[in-house]
Every structure is written in structure tokens, then in C-alpha cells.
Design an enzyme around this catalytic site. Structure first.
Site, mmCIF file in Angstrom:
data_model
loop_
_atom_site.group_PDB
_atom_site.id
_atom_site.type_symbol
_atom_site.label_atom_id
_atom_site.label_comp_id
_atom_site.label_asym_id
_atom_site.label_seq_id
_atom_site.Cartn_x
_atom_site.Cartn_y
_atom_site.Cartn_z
ATOM 1 N N HIS A 52 2.254 4.761 -18.429
ATOM 2 C CA HIS A 52 2.705 4.920 -17.045
ATOM 3 C C HIS A 52 1.990 3.840 -16.224
ATOM 4 O O HIS A 52 1.213 4.131 -15.322
ATOM 5 C CB HIS A 52 2.433 6.331 -16.544
ATOM 6 C CG HIS A 52 3.321 6.771 -15.409
ATOM 7 N ND1 HIS A 52 4.101 7.906 -15.452
ATOM 8 C CD2 HIS A 52 3.558 6.211 -14.192
ATOM 9 C CE1 HIS A 52 4.760 8.037 -14.294
ATOM 10 N NE2 HIS A 52 4.440 7.022 -13.508
ATOM 11 N N ASN A 61 14.439 9.768 -14.586
ATOM 12 C CA ASN A 61 13.856 10.016 -13.262
ATOM 13 C C ASN A 61 14.904 9.736 -12.204
ATOM 14 O O ASN A 61 15.520 8.661 -12.210
ATOM 15 C CB ASN A 61 12.646 9.105 -13.019
ATOM 16 C CG ASN A 61 11.496 9.411 -13.967
ATOM 17 O OD1 ASN A 61 11.504 10.434 -14.665
ATOM 18 N ND2 ASN A 61 10.495 8.548 -13.989
ATOM 19 N N TYR A 71 15.664 9.749 -8.008
ATOM 20 C CA TYR A 71 15.219 9.915 -6.613
ATOM 21 C C TYR A 71 16.336 9.690 -5.601
ATOM 22 O O TYR A 71 16.423 10.384 -4.611
ATOM 23 C CB TYR A 71 14.054 8.966 -6.309
ATOM 24 C CG TYR A 71 12.786 9.413 -7.011
ATOM 25 C CD1 TYR A 71 11.972 10.387 -6.455
ATOM 26 C CD2 TYR A 71 12.441 8.904 -8.252
ATOM 27 C CE1 TYR A 71 10.834 10.840 -7.098
ATOM 28 C CE2 TYR A 71 11.299 9.346 -8.911
ATOM 29 C CZ TYR A 71 10.502 10.322 -8.325
ATOM 30 O OH TYR A 71 9.386 10.766 -8.979
HETATM 31 C C1 FCB Z 1 8.357 6.886 -9.885
HETATM 32 C C2 FCB Z 1 7.072 6.795 -10.665
HETATM 33 C C3 FCB Z 1 6.035 7.808 -10.263
HETATM 34 C C4 FCB Z 1 6.010 8.005 -8.757
HETATM 35 C C5 FCB Z 1 7.393 8.281 -8.231
HETATM 36 C C6 FCB Z 1 7.458 8.564 -6.769
HETATM 37 O O1 FCB Z 1 8.999 5.663 -9.903
HETATM 38 O O2 FCB Z 1 7.329 6.948 -12.044
HETATM 39 O O3 FCB Z 1 4.799 7.387 -10.772
HETATM 40 O O4 FCB Z 1 5.447 6.905 -8.170
HETATM 41 O O5 FCB Z 1 8.229 7.204 -8.542
#
Ligand code: FCB
Length: 459
Positions: A124, A296, A298
């Protein structure tokens, strides 16, 4: 009998929370940990908001037992954390630092005692600085070192840990780390960008192979890719083409090698002399079968044609009339769209949402509560979309919220709070936010009740 309208998740659905080493551990200089590229980057003037660093972060290194108690008290089934490569191999390769291994041994044991599934991520973003000094991800050798490190970790934890994630968001490593320079190692070099992506993806395949060979029992291995639906700003032909290019750079460049064993033709053409030489045996390695995809989510991106932007000739725009968080447009439908597209185009055997969350300017109220209604609404709206995807047949097996704790949000420092648990960075005291209690209830019931879906929250 379930209540009418109750959105039930499958019985074996895995609920959890996520974090990463540099963002929460602190103890940067303890027990033989080597330097990572983020230590170097944070101490570079102007690189990170207000000069914040991960030196102390949420002090999880010392408080991990308390944090696992919190995770257990919320009823979570799984905890996704990351292992700091420089704690294990301070020079990135060669001699092993037993104290680093001991820390993750303790963490894993405490999780298992509480019946929480450990889901470690091996990378990470905290590359050992010593490997950066010899060329970092731009160099092919780094991929080999990563596979060796993965093997060390499986030898240490593979008797108890069966679910592993190799990388987190190779796109961010390549583009924010090596093109825009917003992230460590802060390089702005178009040539390094695609090469970095190539070596990170290659290292994923090499690691999977090394891990399987070293494992004392069958493992479930996956990779976490980030994904944004890319929407054109208009139906004009040039905007549609811009969106397709953007989708190539943002999504297809990573999904295609992992799931289809190829790089997108249009991306090879677009990068031209900046693209690495693609070797067929490397592609086969990147395409090594895995048990699951971590993804992931967002936000989405809306883009339009812009001939003044080098290479990609496209820019992101912020559509009018939409709601935004401190960082991104809030677009829950994109979660469903993403899952449907991934399932249709790449057919991963199983999918976990390994991150999804929102930064909110949280604060403690006079009575010690954190009323983060906005996060609850975000969570609710995204879970409704996750449920919709399952109904449509997507093999979605779990949802891990980003993040368990407020933490060091990379170049944005401690300004962004993503936690279900509030951290006072002066005293390091933890307080479960309203969203944490709300999410715990969803987990307990394995679904959302109509009351949670009704707009009872301040919109
Ligand atoms: C992602 C990352 C994580 C965090 C979130 C908000 O891109 O994997 O570490 O920063 O965004």
C-alpha cells in the site's frame, strides 16, 4: 420473517473495515523499521499539507490491540490492513527484521482470537527507500524483490492467513507517484509512468506464483484495483473519444493485463515510445489466475476533449448541480455501474469492495459524539447500489469500508477524515462516530432496514 423492503445481503457476505500501514501505524523509527519513500516524501518541504507526516499517525503500532477491540465491538467479519515492507525488509531485500514480522504476527493472532478474518495487503505504497534509490518501480528488479518479500510474508503468516491482496491501486502508484508527482516518490516523468504500471503488474503475478509455492495451505489471493466510471461531458464525438481514452488510462490499462492477459491496443498506440516493450511471458504472468478482485470505489469522472492536455487530450470537469464531498463528486450509482461493467468485461471469480468511503470535516460535539450524518447517507446510498449489483448477479462477496480510523490521507495529511472512528490527533483518543454505530447495525442485521433507507437523516 424479514421486514418488508429489507435489503438482505447474502448469508456469507463479508463485512469489514480497511486501513493501511503508513496511514495509521506511526512508530516510523521503531523496532528496526527501514525508511519508506513516504518518509522521505513527507519530509520534503511543500510535498504534504502543512508538512504533516506519518511519523506518529494514529499510533496503531502501539494501540493495535485496542483497535482490534474496536473492530470487534463493531461486529466486523474482516479487517483489511497493509504490511509495511520496510518493517520486514529494511533495505527492501536481503536481511529480514524479525521484530517487524513479530508485529504482524501479534496483530494476526489478536484478530483471529476475535474471529476477524485478516486480509493483509502487501503493498500500500510504502516502498523501501533503499529500493527507490536503485530505481524503484521504474526498474524490473523491483518486481522480483516484491515477489521475494511476498514469499517471506507467506512463510511467516501463511499458516493462519489465507486471504491476501498483493497490491493496492497500481494506477495511483504509476500516475500520482510518477506522472503528476503528487505522491511519493514525487516523480514527474511520462516515461516512468507506464513502466511503473508494467512492473507493478508484473510483480503482482510473480508474487502470486511465489506465494502459492510457499504456502502451507491453499490461499485466496487477489489484487485491489481502483476504478472510476468515466462519463463524457457531452454526446459530441470528440468527448466520447476523450472518455474512451481516459477510461483506457484510468481503468483498462490495469484490468486488461490482470484479467485478459493483454494491454489495450489503443493505449500502446497512445503512449507510443513512452510504452514499455511488452513481453508475452510477462503478460501471462500478470494474467496468473487469482481467486478474487478487490476494487476501490469513491467516485466517477466526467471528461471532455481538450487538445492542450499532452498525451491524453482530455480533462476532467466538475458537473454542475451535483453534490461533492471534500474531495470528490458523490455518485453512488457509479458503484453499480462499475460492478456491472467489471463483471461483464472481466469476469473475476469473486469481487470484494475493498474500499469505499467519504471525507467529512468531523468534530466532537459538546457531548462527545461525532454526528457524521453525511457519512451515514453516503454509506447507505452505496450499500443500496451494492445490493442492486448482487441482485443483478454480480459475485460481490464483501464490503470493506474505508476506513476504520481517521488517518494520514497522503498528500492531504490529517485534513481529511475518513474513519468510522474519530481520532483526536493530540491525545490519540478514539471515539466511534455515529456512522460506526450505524454500520455496526447494518452488519448485525446483514442488511438495511427500511428505516435506514428512509430519508430520516438530514440530507
Ligand atoms: C485510496 C487509497 C487509500 C485512501 C483512500 C481515500 O485511493 O487506497 O489509502 O487514501 O483512497
Amino acid at each position: 420473517m424479514p421486514e418488508q423492503g429489507f435489503l438482505a445481503f447474502p448469508d456469507d457476505f463479508i463485512w469489514g473495515v480497511a486501513s493501511s500501514a503508513y496511514q495509521i501505524e506511526g512508530a516510523a523509527d521503531e523496532d528496526g523499521r527501514g525508511l519508506s519513500i513516504w518518509d522521505t516524501f513527507c519530509h520534503k518541504p511543500g510535498a504534504v499539507y502543512k508538512g504533516h507526516t506519518g511519523d506518529v499517525a494514529a499510533d496503531h503500532y502501539h494501540r493495535f490491540a485496542e483497535d482490534v477491540d474496536l473492530i470487534a465491538s463493531l461486529g466486523m467479519h474482516a479487517y483489511r490492513f497493509s504490511i509495511a515492507w520496510p518493517r520486514i525488509l529494511p533495505e527492501g531485500r536481503g536481511s529480514i527484521n524479525q521484530k517487524g514480522i513479530d508485529f504482524y504476527n501479534r496483530l494476526v493472532d489478536v484478530l483471529l482470537e476475535r474471529d476477524i478474518i485478516p486480509m493483509p495487503t502487501l503493498y500500500h505504497w510504502d516502498l523501501p527507500q533503499a529500493l527507490q534509490d536503485t530505481g524503484g518501480w521504474k526498474k524490473r528488479d523491483t518486481a522480483k524483490h516484491f515477489a521475494d518479500y511476498a514469499q517471506v510474508m507467506v512463510e511467516a503468516l501463511g499458516d493462519r492467513v489465507t486471504r491476501w491482496i498483493t497490491h493496492n491501486e497500481p494506477f495511483v502508484v504509476a500516475v500520482l507517484g510518477h506522472f503528476t508527482g503528487e505522491h511519493a516518490p514525487g516523480i514527474q516523468d511520462p516515461f516512468a509512468t507506464f513502466h511503473t504500471a508494467y512492473h507493478v503488474l508484473l510483480s503482482h503475478g510473480l508474487a502470486v506464483e511465489a506465494m502459492r509455492a510457499a504456502a502451507p495451505q491453499p490461499l485466496q489471493i487477489g489484487i485491489t484495483l481502483d476504478y472510476n466510471p468515466i462519463h463524457p461531458a457531452s454526446e459530441r464525438e470528440e468527448d466520447l473519444a476523450a472518455a474512451r481514452r481516459f477510461d483506457g488510462v484510468r481503468n483498462r490499462l490495469y484490468f486488461e493485463p490482470v484479467f485478459l492477459g493483454r494491454f489495450p491496443e489503443d493505449m500502446i498506440r497512445l503512449f507510443g515510445a513512452l510504452a514499455p516493450e511488452v513481453r508475452p511471458d510477462d503478460l501471462a504472468m500478470m494474467n496468473t489466475p487469482i481467486e478474487f478482485l478487490g476494487v476501490n470505489y469513491y467516485t466517477r469522472m466526467v471528461v471532455r476533449h481538450d487538445s492542450s492536455t499532452p498525451l491524453i487530450e482530455a480533462v476532467e470537469i466538475q458537473p454542475q448541480g451535483r453534490e461533492y464531498s471534500m474531495m470528490w463528486e458523490i455518485y453512488p450509482e457509479g458503484l453499480h455501474e462499475m460492478l456491472m461493467r467489471i463483471w461483464r468485461d472481466y469476469q473475476p471469480p469473486a469481487i470484494y469492495i475493498t474500499e469505499n468511503g467519504i471525507p467529512v470535516p468531523d468534530d466532537l460535539d459538546h457531548d462527545g459524539k461525532v454526528r457524521d450524518y453525511r457519512r451515514i447517507r453516503y454509506l447507505r446510498d452505496h450499500l443500496i447500489q451494492a445490493h442492486r449489483a448482487i441482485q443483478s448477479g454480480v459475485p460481490l462477496k464483501g464490503y470493506l469500508h474505508w476506513s476504520i480510523l481517521d488517518n494520514f490521507e497522503w498528500a492531504l495529511g490529517y485534513r481529511m477524515r475518513f474513519g468510522l472512528v474519530y481520532v483526536d490527533f493530540e491525545t490519540l483518543e478514539r471515539t466511534v462516530k455515529m456512522s460506526g454505530h450505524w454500520f455496526a447495525q447494518v452488519v448485525r442485521r446483514n442488511g438495511l432496514a427500511p428505516a435506514e433507507r428512509a430519508p430520516f437523516l438530514p440530507e
